[in-house]
Write a protein that holds these residues in place. Sequence first.
Motif: not given
Length: 221
Positions: A72-73, A76, A79, A112-113, A115-116, A119
Amino acid sequence: MTALSPSPDAAAHPSRHNAWLLLPVALALLVSGWQPYDRATWWLEVAPVLIAAPVLVASHRRFPLTPLLATLIAVHALILIYGGAYTYARVPLGYWMQSLWDGSRNPYDRIGHLAQGFVPALVAREILVRRGLQAGPWLLSFLCLCVAEAISAWYELIEWGAAVALQQGADAFLGSQGDPWDTQEDMACAGLGALLALTLLRRWHDRQLTAIKVTTPRRAG
């Protein structure tokens, strides 16, 4: 099986699996940095990757991440790198999504947010569980949600600071695209991402934590 998909025995050899994840991330970083749309924005967008990668490499023997979290990192990071190459308001994938949904703005920054939140919530969960936090599943999830939202809030403050310092030069980094509620919507996306991660991946995460001999929190009831 792709490099970003945990193999069946990945939890038994997390360091080996996690090391392979560096390859696509490093390659994407090099390609995106070759001729980005805006060099200053590229640096701002990929800065979290440039900070996190050395930390993860330095700590991988002492604190190897579960393959799920490491994957997942890496996703991210990709992305962020993709957004940095074009700036979030000009990402081609976002234009496709905008035309598909007949939207008024390029929505890639929302990914992106999400994922922010998604993660960091799992990062917080892994750290808290492995450090022996004594908490039931509901309290643990609440704390992880709070951590994810706090990170999102700090990121918005960093964006505000960049806007004040750089003036017009920060428009691409902010990516608000004229939306007066952009900050609040970004934080809402992060919160939604955190809730999705904690709801959908909790059992999978627990199994991988157990596989690397970590005691998972005892379930209430």
